[in-house]
Design a protein around this motif. Structure first.
Motif, PDB file in Angstrom:
ATOM      1  N   VAL A   1       4.866  -7.628  -5.587  1.00 49.55           N
ATOM      2  CA  VAL A   1       3.676  -6.973  -5.041  1.00 49.55           C
ATOM      3  C   VAL A   1       3.379  -7.540  -3.660  1.00 49.55           C
ATOM      4  CG1 VAL A   1       1.186  -6.673  -5.336  1.00 49.55           C
ATOM      5  CG2 VAL A   1       2.716  -6.379  -7.292  1.00 49.55           C
ATOM      6  N   TRP A   2       3.480  -8.845  -3.519  1.00 49.04           N
ATOM      7  CA  TRP A   2       3.232  -9.489  -2.221  1.00 49.04           C
ATOM      8  C   TRP A   2       4.207  -8.976  -1.156  1.00 49.04           C
ATOM      9  CZ3 TRP A   2       6.630 -13.135   0.095  1.00 49.04           C
ATOM     10  CH2 TRP A   2       6.133 -13.714   1.270  1.00 49.04           C
ATOM     11  N   LYS A   3       5.483  -8.853  -1.521  1.00 44.19           N
ATOM     12  CA  LYS A   3       6.470  -8.347  -0.566  1.00 44.19           C
ATOM     13  C   LYS A   3       6.170  -6.896  -0.179  1.00 44.19           C
ATOM     14  CE  LYS A   3      10.720  -9.254  -0.549  1.00 44.19           C
ATOM     15  NZ  LYS A   3      12.131  -9.542  -0.682  1.00 44.19           N
TER      16      LYS A   3
ATOM     17  N   ARG B   1       3.837  -2.931   3.936  1.00 50.89           N
ATOM     18  CA  ARG B   1       2.862  -1.915   4.346  1.00 50.89           C
ATOM     19  C   ARG B   1       1.957  -2.420   5.474  1.00 50.89           C
ATOM     20  NH1 ARG B   1       3.512  -1.231  -1.031  1.00 50.89           N
ATOM     21  NH2 ARG B   1       4.267   0.822  -1.663  1.00 50.89           N
ATOM     22  N   LEU B   2       1.623  -3.687   5.411  1.00 50.83           N
ATOM     23  CA  LEU B   2       0.805  -4.262   6.472  1.00 50.83           C
ATOM     24  C   LEU B   2       1.557  -4.249   7.807  1.00 50.83           C
ATOM     25  CD1 LEU B   2      -0.803  -7.319   4.624  1.00 50.83           C
ATOM     26  CD2 LEU B   2      -1.974  -5.249   5.416  1.00 50.83           C
TER      27      LEU B   2
ATOM     28  N   ALA C   1      -5.536  -5.757   0.477  1.00 47.99           N
ATOM     29  CA  ALA C   1      -4.173  -6.192   0.186  1.00 47.99           C
ATOM     30  C   ALA C   1      -4.176  -7.566  -0.482  1.00 47.99           C
ATOM     31  CB  ALA C   1      -3.352  -6.222   1.477  1.00 47.99           C
ATOM     32  N   GLU C   2      -5.021  -8.483   0.006  1.00 49.88           N
ATOM     33  CA  GLU C   2      -5.118  -9.814  -0.614  1.00 49.88           C
ATOM     34  C   GLU C   2      -5.590  -9.711  -2.054  1.00 49.88           C
ATOM     35  OE1 GLU C   2      -7.745 -12.004   1.923  1.00 49.88           O
ATOM     36  OE2 GLU C   2      -6.177 -12.397   3.412  1.00 49.88           O
ATOM     37  N   GLU C   3      -6.581  -8.835  -2.294  1.00 48.87           N
ATOM     38  CA  GLU C   3      -7.098  -8.659  -3.655  1.00 48.87           C
ATOM     39  C   GLU C   3      -6.033  -8.096  -4.582  1.00 48.87           C
ATOM     40  OE1 GLU C   3     -10.563  -6.225  -3.436  1.00 48.87           O
ATOM     41  OE2 GLU C   3     -11.648  -7.649  -2.161  1.00 48.87           O
TER      42      GLU C   3
END
Length: 146
Positions: A116-118, A123-124, A101-103
């Motif tokens: 994308v971050w949101k 999902r996390l 997810a970080e990548e």
């Protein structure tokens, strides 16, 4: 149903008779087919149950729709009140998922990085993993709205 009928014959004598028919109109039709012209048909028409049956059917349908709507409302309310589902992932799988997810956030184009971050954070959280911190250099003003 049996109806009594009155008529005059060709010599103008008053005559009467009985006929079995579904209703008064049917009795008139059957007598006319026999060549008799009644001036009166005596008897009670049977109860016309068809409109009552149709109205009862619509009432039952409306009741069923209302019950289904109530059940759907109750279920959606229960689903909204349920706590977040705890993931069945192992610790190593959770770490690998968080790294991916970080990548993904870091590789996203600048114009879309906030969105994308949101999405990744949502999902996390669904999987019971701690969400990512907002990357440096991002702000809510950068949200992409087509």
């Amino acid at each position: 149903m049996t109806y009594k009928y009155l008529y005059q014959d060709k010599e103008n004598r008053n005559c009467e008779g009985e006929i079995v028919a579904k209703n008064r109109n049917d009795a008139y039709l059957l007598l006319r087919k026999q060549g008799i012209r009644p001036y009166r048909v005596i008897g009670d028409d049977p109860l016309n149950w068809l409109p009552w049956a149709v109205a009862s059917g619509f009432a039952l349908l409306l009741a069923a729709v209302m019950v289904m709507g109530y059940l759907l409302a109750v279920r959606s309310n229960e689903a909204a009140q349920k706590p977040a589902v705890v993931s069945s992932m192992s610790e190593s799988e959770m770490e690998a998922f968080r790294k991916r997810a970080e990548e993904v956030v870091l590789r996203a184009p600048e114009a879309f990085r906030y969105n994308v971050w949101k999405g990744v954070n949502a999902r996390l959280v669904e999987r019971g993993i701690e969400p990512l911190q907002m990357p440096t250099g991002l702000s809510a003003d950068e949200e992409f709205s087509p």
